[in-house]
Design a protein around this motif. Structure first.
Motif, PDB file in Angstrom:
ATOM      1  N   ARG A  56     -10.965   2.238  64.595  1.00  6.53           N
ATOM      2  CA  ARG A  56     -11.939   2.492  65.662  1.00  6.53           C
ATOM      3  C   ARG A  56     -11.245   3.104  66.871  1.00  6.53           C
ATOM      4  O   ARG A  56     -10.143   2.700  67.240  1.00  6.53           O
ATOM      5  CB  ARG A  56     -12.629   1.197  66.095  1.00  6.53           C
ATOM      6  CG  ARG A  56     -13.153   0.363  64.953  1.00  6.53           C
ATOM      7  CD  ARG A  56     -14.157   1.097  64.094  1.00  6.53           C
ATOM      8  NE  ARG A  56     -14.695   0.236  63.055  1.00  6.53           N
ATOM      9  CZ  ARG A  56     -15.387   0.664  62.026  1.00  6.53           C
ATOM     10  NH1 ARG A  56     -15.624   1.961  61.886  1.00  6.53           N
ATOM     11  NH2 ARG A  56     -15.851  -0.174  61.124  1.00  6.53           N
ATOM     12  N   THR A  57     -11.894   4.058  67.483  1.00  6.14           N
ATOM     13  CA  THR A  57     -11.348   4.691  68.679  1.00  6.14           C
ATOM     14  C   THR A  57     -11.683   3.870  69.916  1.00  6.14           C
ATOM     15  O   THR A  57     -12.569   3.006  69.895  1.00  6.14           O
ATOM     16  CB  THR A  57     -11.913   6.104  68.858  1.00  6.14           C
ATOM     17  OG1 THR A  57     -13.325   6.013  69.116  1.00  6.14           O
ATOM     18  CG2 THR A  57     -11.675   6.944  67.610  1.00  6.14           C
ATOM     19  N   ARG A  58     -10.972   4.163  71.002  1.00 11.02           N
ATOM     20  CA  ARG A  58     -11.247   3.473  72.259  1.00 11.02           C
ATOM     21  C   ARG A  58     -12.679   3.751  72.717  1.00 11.02           C
ATOM     22  O   ARG A  58     -13.373   2.849  73.202  1.00 11.02           O
ATOM     23  CB  ARG A  58     -10.259   3.935  73.328  1.00 11.02           C
ATOM     24  CG  ARG A  58     -10.466   3.264  74.680  1.00 11.02           C
ATOM     25  CD  ARG A  58      -9.437   3.739  75.681  1.00 11.02           C
ATOM     26  NE  ARG A  58      -9.654   3.120  76.987  1.00 11.02           N
ATOM     27  CZ  ARG A  58      -8.917   3.360  78.047  1.00 11.02           C
ATOM     28  NH1 ARG A  58      -7.902   4.207  77.973  1.00 11.02           N
ATOM     29  NH2 ARG A  58      -9.190   2.757  79.193  1.00 11.02           N
ATOM     30  N   TRP A  61     -15.141   1.504  70.967  1.00 11.77           N
ATOM     31  CA  TRP A  61     -15.178   0.134  71.484  1.00 11.77           C
ATOM     32  C   TRP A  61     -15.859   0.062  72.845  1.00 11.77           C
ATOM     33  O   TRP A  61     -16.549  -0.918  73.143  1.00 11.77           O
ATOM     34  CB  TRP A  61     -13.767  -0.441  71.567  1.00 11.77           C
ATOM     35  CG  TRP A  61     -13.162  -0.739  70.236  1.00 11.77           C
ATOM     36  CD1 TRP A  61     -12.033  -0.192  69.692  1.00 11.77           C
ATOM     37  CD2 TRP A  61     -13.670  -1.649  69.248  1.00 11.77           C
ATOM     38  NE1 TRP A  61     -11.800  -0.695  68.435  1.00 11.77           N
ATOM     39  CE2 TRP A  61     -12.788  -1.600  68.141  1.00 11.77           C
ATOM     40  CE3 TRP A  61     -14.766  -2.490  69.181  1.00 11.77           C
ATOM     41  CZ2 TRP A  61     -12.987  -2.362  66.988  1.00 11.77           C
ATOM     42  CZ3 TRP A  61     -14.977  -3.254  68.039  1.00 11.77           C
ATOM     43  CH2 TRP A  61     -14.093  -3.189  66.957  1.00 11.77           C
ATOM     44  N   VAL A  62     -15.684   1.110  73.659  1.00 12.70           N
ATOM     45  CA  VAL A  62     -16.390   1.159  74.940  1.00 12.70           C
ATOM     46  C   VAL A  62     -17.902   1.182  74.692  1.00 12.70           C
ATOM     47  O   VAL A  62     -18.679   0.500  75.368  1.00 12.70           O
ATOM     48  CB  VAL A  62     -15.958   2.385  75.766  1.00 12.70           C
ATOM     49  CG1 VAL A  62     -16.887   2.581  76.971  1.00 12.70           C
ATOM     50  CG2 VAL A  62     -14.524   2.232  76.237  1.00 12.70           C
ATOM     51  N   GLY A  63     -18.322   1.961  73.688  1.00  5.75           N
ATOM     52  CA  GLY A  63     -19.738   2.010  73.335  1.00  5.75           C
ATOM     53  C   GLY A  63     -20.260   0.661  72.877  1.00  5.75           C
ATOM     54  O   GLY A  63     -21.381   0.266  73.225  1.00  5.75           O
ATOM     55  N   ALA A 154     -27.268   3.619  74.325  1.00  4.91           N
ATOM     56  CA  ALA A 154     -25.996   3.074  73.850  1.00  4.91           C
ATOM     57  C   ALA A 154     -26.013   2.902  72.337  1.00  4.91           C
ATOM     58  O   ALA A 154     -25.000   3.126  71.659  1.00  4.91           O
ATOM     59  CB  ALA A 154     -25.717   1.731  74.535  1.00  4.91           C
ATOM     60  N   SER A 155     -27.160   2.537  71.791  1.00  2.00           N
ATOM     61  CA  SER A 155     -27.291   2.338  70.353  1.00  2.00           C
ATOM     62  C   SER A 155     -27.058   3.636  69.595  1.00  2.00           C
ATOM     63  O   SER A 155     -26.455   3.648  68.513  1.00  2.00           O
ATOM     64  CB  SER A 155     -28.677   1.780  70.023  1.00  2.00           C
ATOM     65  OG  SER A 155     -28.821   1.557  68.645  1.00  2.00           O
ATOM     66  N   ALA A 156     -27.529   4.748  70.166  1.00  2.00           N
ATOM     67  CA  ALA A 156     -27.322   6.048  69.520  1.00  2.00           C
ATOM     68  C   ALA A 156     -25.828   6.368  69.428  1.00  2.00           C
ATOM     69  O   ALA A 156     -25.352   6.879  68.404  1.00  2.00           O
ATOM     70  CB  ALA A 156     -28.054   7.138  70.301  1.00  2.00           C
ATOM     71  N   LYS A 157     -25.074   6.059  70.490  1.00  3.82           N
ATOM     72  CA  LYS A 157     -23.627   6.303  70.484  1.00  3.82           C
ATOM     73  C   LYS A 157     -22.928   5.428  69.448  1.00  3.82           C
ATOM     74  O   LYS A 157     -22.095   5.896  68.670  1.00  3.82           O
ATOM     75  CB  LYS A 157     -23.036   6.010  71.868  1.00  3.82           C
ATOM     76  CG  LYS A 157     -23.448   6.992  72.951  1.00  3.82           C
ATOM     77  CD  LYS A 157     -22.767   6.617  74.256  1.00  3.82           C
ATOM     78  CE  LYS A 157     -23.182   7.550  75.392  1.00  3.82           C
ATOM     79  NZ  LYS A 157     -22.516   7.171  76.669  1.00  3.82           N
ATOM     80  N   ALA A 161     -20.790   6.228  65.811  1.00  9.92           N
ATOM     81  CA  ALA A 161     -19.365   5.906  65.715  1.00  9.92           C
ATOM     82  C   ALA A 161     -19.050   4.885  64.625  1.00  9.92           C
ATOM     83  O   ALA A 161     -17.913   4.805  64.156  1.00  9.92           O
ATOM     84  CB  ALA A 161     -18.852   5.389  67.059  1.00  9.92           C
ATOM     85  N   PHE A 162     -20.050   4.083  64.227  1.00  8.81           N
ATOM     86  CA  PHE A 162     -19.824   3.019  63.252  1.00  8.81           C
ATOM     87  C   PHE A 162     -20.766   3.178  62.067  1.00  8.81           C
ATOM     88  O   PHE A 162     -21.932   3.549  62.242  1.00  8.81           O
ATOM     89  CB  PHE A 162     -20.067   1.642  63.888  1.00  8.81           C
ATOM     90  CG  PHE A 162     -19.037   1.225  64.900  1.00  8.81           C
ATOM     91  CD1 PHE A 162     -17.997   0.385  64.541  1.00  8.81           C
ATOM     92  CD2 PHE A 162     -19.121   1.656  66.210  1.00  8.81           C
ATOM     93  CE1 PHE A 162     -17.059  -0.017  65.467  1.00  8.81           C
ATOM     94  CE2 PHE A 162     -18.195   1.270  67.155  1.00  8.81           C
ATOM     95  CZ  PHE A 162     -17.144   0.427  66.776  1.00  8.81           C
ATOM     96  N   PRO A 163     -20.296   2.881  60.853  1.00  5.68           N
ATOM     97  CA  PRO A 163     -21.181   2.946  59.689  1.00  5.68           C
ATOM     98  C   PRO A 163     -22.074   1.719  59.591  1.00  5.68           C
ATOM     99  O   PRO A 163     -21.737   0.647  60.098  1.00  5.68           O
ATOM    100  CB  PRO A 163     -20.191   2.996  58.513  1.00  5.68           C
ATOM    101  CG  PRO A 163     -19.006   2.223  59.015  1.00  5.68           C
ATOM    102  CD  PRO A 163     -18.918   2.535  60.484  1.00  5.68           C
ATOM    103  N   LYS A 164     -23.212   1.891  58.953  1.00  2.00           N
ATOM    104  CA  LYS A 164     -24.125   0.787  58.645  1.00  2.00           C
ATOM    105  C   LYS A 164     -24.411  -0.085  59.866  1.00  2.00           C
ATOM    106  O   LYS A 164     -24.787   0.407  60.919  1.00  2.00           O
ATOM    107  CB  LYS A 164     -23.554  -0.026  57.479  1.00  2.00           C
ATOM    108  CG  LYS A 164     -23.367   0.784  56.205  1.00  2.00           C
ATOM    109  CD  LYS A 164     -22.805  -0.041  55.082  1.00  2.00           C
ATOM    110  CE  LYS A 164     -22.603   0.792  53.829  1.00  2.00           C
ATOM    111  NZ  LYS A 164     -22.002   0.020  52.717  1.00  2.00           N
TER     112      LYS A 164
END
Length: 284
Positions: A56-58, A61-63, A154-157, A161-164
């Protein structure tokens, strides 16, 4: 069951969960209820998703942190409003958040017609001057509307960035941690009662886990725009649940206000077209 039926059942579960939460307010308080809901939702979602921490990118995690904060604040405002306002009125005002996003997403002048209709509906809710409604409750409901809009963004971001369900599982855990301090203070010794804790788990299932699962299944069968239109029915299901389960009677003018906000929501979604895809999957 049809996709439309799944969405309707999900909406009904959410409002039954909200009604149960209202019944528990005298024992655990609204912020205690938020804590119980988020903690159990995080546990259930973590077991289902089993998210991976690796790779995971920084920015990702901010998202997650932003989404978790939005979840905690949105639910806090919602339950604080629900303590002071009828369920149908609270949900109607809260829906103004995604409604505003739909209007912005449409980028059409006609969208402002729906905005005006929604404004008339909200004014009708207050009988033209909000003299019948608790003013602080209205402020809390508006806070829930704003944070619901922030949650959607925020949910869209996080979804990108994350699967599932991984991103949502992490965000729910963040929201649960944020809610602990205020929730423990609000609930106090009630947290030692297993029956109340078990009912808090039931609220989490009804308000978050079951609706989200049904919505995911429905979204595989329905276009996002059609799904968003069905979600606009939330104020109606909330008003019905408030009446049947909590004995909350609404005036004819308030019912007209709810109907106007529903019509404005449907119109704004149809006007937004593809732009609605980013706001079609809100989770309370």
């Amino acid at each position: 069951m049809t996709a439309i039926g799944l969405v309707v059942v999900g909406l009904c579960c959410q409002e039954v969960g909200a009604s149960l939460a209202v019944v528990l307010f005298p024992q655990v308080g609204p912020l205690g209820m938020v804590m119980l809901r988020l903690v159990f939702s995080a546990l259930i979602l973590g077991l289902i998703a089993r998210p991976s921490w690796r790779g995971r990118t920084r920015a990702a995690w901010v998202g997650v942190i932003q989404l978790g904060l939005a979840l905690a604040v949105m639910n806090g405002f919602f339950y604080l409003a629900l303590e002071r306002l009828p369920l149908g009125v609270t949900v109607t005002i809260e829906v103004l958040g995604p409604l505003t996003l739909s209007i912005i997403a449409s980028r059409r002048a006609s969208a402002w017609i729906w905005a005006g209709l929604a404004l008339v509906g909200v004014l009708a809710l207050g009988g033209g001057g909000f003299d019948r409604l608790d003013l602080l409750g209205v402020v809390f409901a508006l806070g829930a509307a704003v944070t619901w809009a922030l949650y959607i963004l925020a949910s869209a971001k996080v979804g990108a960035a994350f699967p599932k369900l991984d991103g949502l599982a992490f965000a729910m855990a963040v929201g649960a941690v944020v809610s602990l301090l205020f929730g423990i203070v609000d609930a106090g010794s009630a947290l030692l009662r297993l029956d109340l804790v078990a009912l808090g788990a039931a609220v989490a299932l009804l308000s978050s886990t079951i609706p989200y699962a049904l919505e995911l299944i429905a979204l595989r069968r329905l276009p996002a725009a059609a799904f968003a239109i069905l979600m606009a029915l939330a104020p109606a299901t909330a008003a019905l649940a408030g009446f049947l389960l909590l004995g909350q009677h609404l005036t004819a003018l308030e019912l007209v206000g709810i109907a106007l906000v529903i019509v404005a929501s449907v119109g704004a979604v149809r006007s937004a077209g593809r732009g609605v895809e980013d706001v079609a999957e809100p989770i309370g």
